[in-house]
Enzyme design. Structure first.
Site, mmCIF file in Angstrom:
data_model
loop_
_atom_site.group_PDB
_atom_site.id
_atom_site.type_symbol
_atom_site.label_atom_id
_atom_site.label_comp_id
_atom_site.label_asym_id
_atom_site.label_seq_id
_atom_site.Cartn_x
_atom_site.Cartn_y
_atom_site.Cartn_z
ATOM 1 N N SER A 235 13.710 0.997 -28.010
ATOM 2 C CA SER A 235 12.596 1.642 -28.184
ATOM 3 C C SER A 235 11.468 0.741 -28.166
ATOM 4 O O SER A 235 10.371 1.294 -27.610
ATOM 5 C CB SER A 235 12.074 1.173 -29.563
ATOM 6 O OG SER A 235 11.988 -0.100 -30.230
ATOM 7 N N LYS B 189 7.565 -4.022 -33.264
ATOM 8 C CA LYS B 189 7.070 -2.988 -32.594
ATOM 9 C C LYS B 189 5.894 -3.599 -31.683
ATOM 10 O O LYS B 189 5.272 -4.403 -31.615
ATOM 11 C CB LYS B 189 6.733 -1.866 -33.013
ATOM 12 C CG LYS B 189 7.664 -1.481 -33.992
ATOM 13 C CD LYS B 189 8.437 -0.270 -33.119
ATOM 14 C CE LYS B 189 9.703 0.426 -33.973
ATOM 15 N NZ LYS B 189 10.532 1.449 -33.003
#
Length: 257
Positions: free
Chosen positions: A70, A142
């Site tokens: 990701s 993230k």
């Protein structure tokens, strides 16, 4: 007289002598305690080093195994990064552009059900804290895109992300990815973060939780630390490159004022 003296001298010199087997046996018996003390010391030092390493990992610098793609190309599957746990301990808050590891409980995942395998979870937690196993299912990595008060919009007429009305040139995105295939216009509450993966087409991030309680916003107190260094593989060893994508963006209060 000389003959008797010679016999007596021979008897005295040969009396206490031991055979080769007896001598080696006594030496072997004497060595055993020394070996046991050495092994005991080694085990103690090993345990002491492990405890010190766990404490260092818990409070200062924690290895973290990247479990998914990701965050590509910034971070790849199997990378081991070093998370700086002191980055936000002394009054500093996460900033736009920071790559952070956080506990997504309550924002990205539901509260875990009680009654699991406590021993197994403990062992897995120890291995994960040393970077030897994948992190817990509630831990995520993230990039911070919006902080408290920010208005984050996607996308403008040129397909760019906007923060407080300013377009963001996200040079860190995965090649071929768009800033977002999902349109959104949100204001980040104080004390929370809006986070997104660099591989937007392969990332479940704040966008995926817009309609849920919390709206995909991560509480600042849930941030574990900032990813500052790459520790593995050796070919990519070094500090994580920063980004200038958010330079010049006005604070939220200045924009709304």
């Amino acid at each position: 007289m000389d003959t008797e003296a010679q016999h007596m001298e021979r008897d005295r010199s040969s009396g206490p002598a031991e055979g080769p087997e007896e001598g080696s046996r006594s030496t072997h018996v004497r060595d055993r305690p020394v070996m046991s003390v050495t092994w005991g010391r080694a085990i103690f030092l090993g345990m002491l080093c492990t405890v010190a390493l766990l404490l260092f990992s818990a409070f200062v610098l924690q290895p973290f195994l990247i479990p998914s793609g990701s965050m590509e190309p910034t971070l790849r599957v199997g990378d081991r990064v070093l998370v700086n746990k002191l980055a936000y301990r002394f009054g500093s808050d996460p900033r736009r552009g920071d790559v952070v590891v956080f506990d997504g409980t309550g924002s990205f995942v539901q509260e875990p059900a009680s009654g699991g395998n406590a021993v197994g979870e403990l062992l897995h937690g120890v291995a994960a804290s040393l970077g030897l196993a994948e992190p817990a299912g509630s831990d995520f990595v993230k990039r911070v895109v919006g902080v408290g008060g920010d208005r984050v919009v996607c996308c403008d007429e040129r397909g760019r992300l906007q923060v407080n009305g300013a377009p963001v040139d996200e040079e860190y995105l995965h090649p071929g990815d768009h800033p977002s295939d999902v349109a959104f216009d949100i204001v980040v509450p104080d004390g929370r973060l809006w986070v997104m993966g660099d591989h937007r087409s392969n990332s479940r991030d704040s966008r995926d939780h817009l309609g849920q309680p919390g709206g995909g916003m991560v509480p600042v107190e849930r941030v574990i630390g900032r990813v500052d260094w790459l520790g593995w593989p050796l070919g990519r060893l070094g500090s994580l490159e920063g980004t200038d994508a958010f330079t010049g963006i006005r604070p939220a209060d200045a924009h709304h004022g």
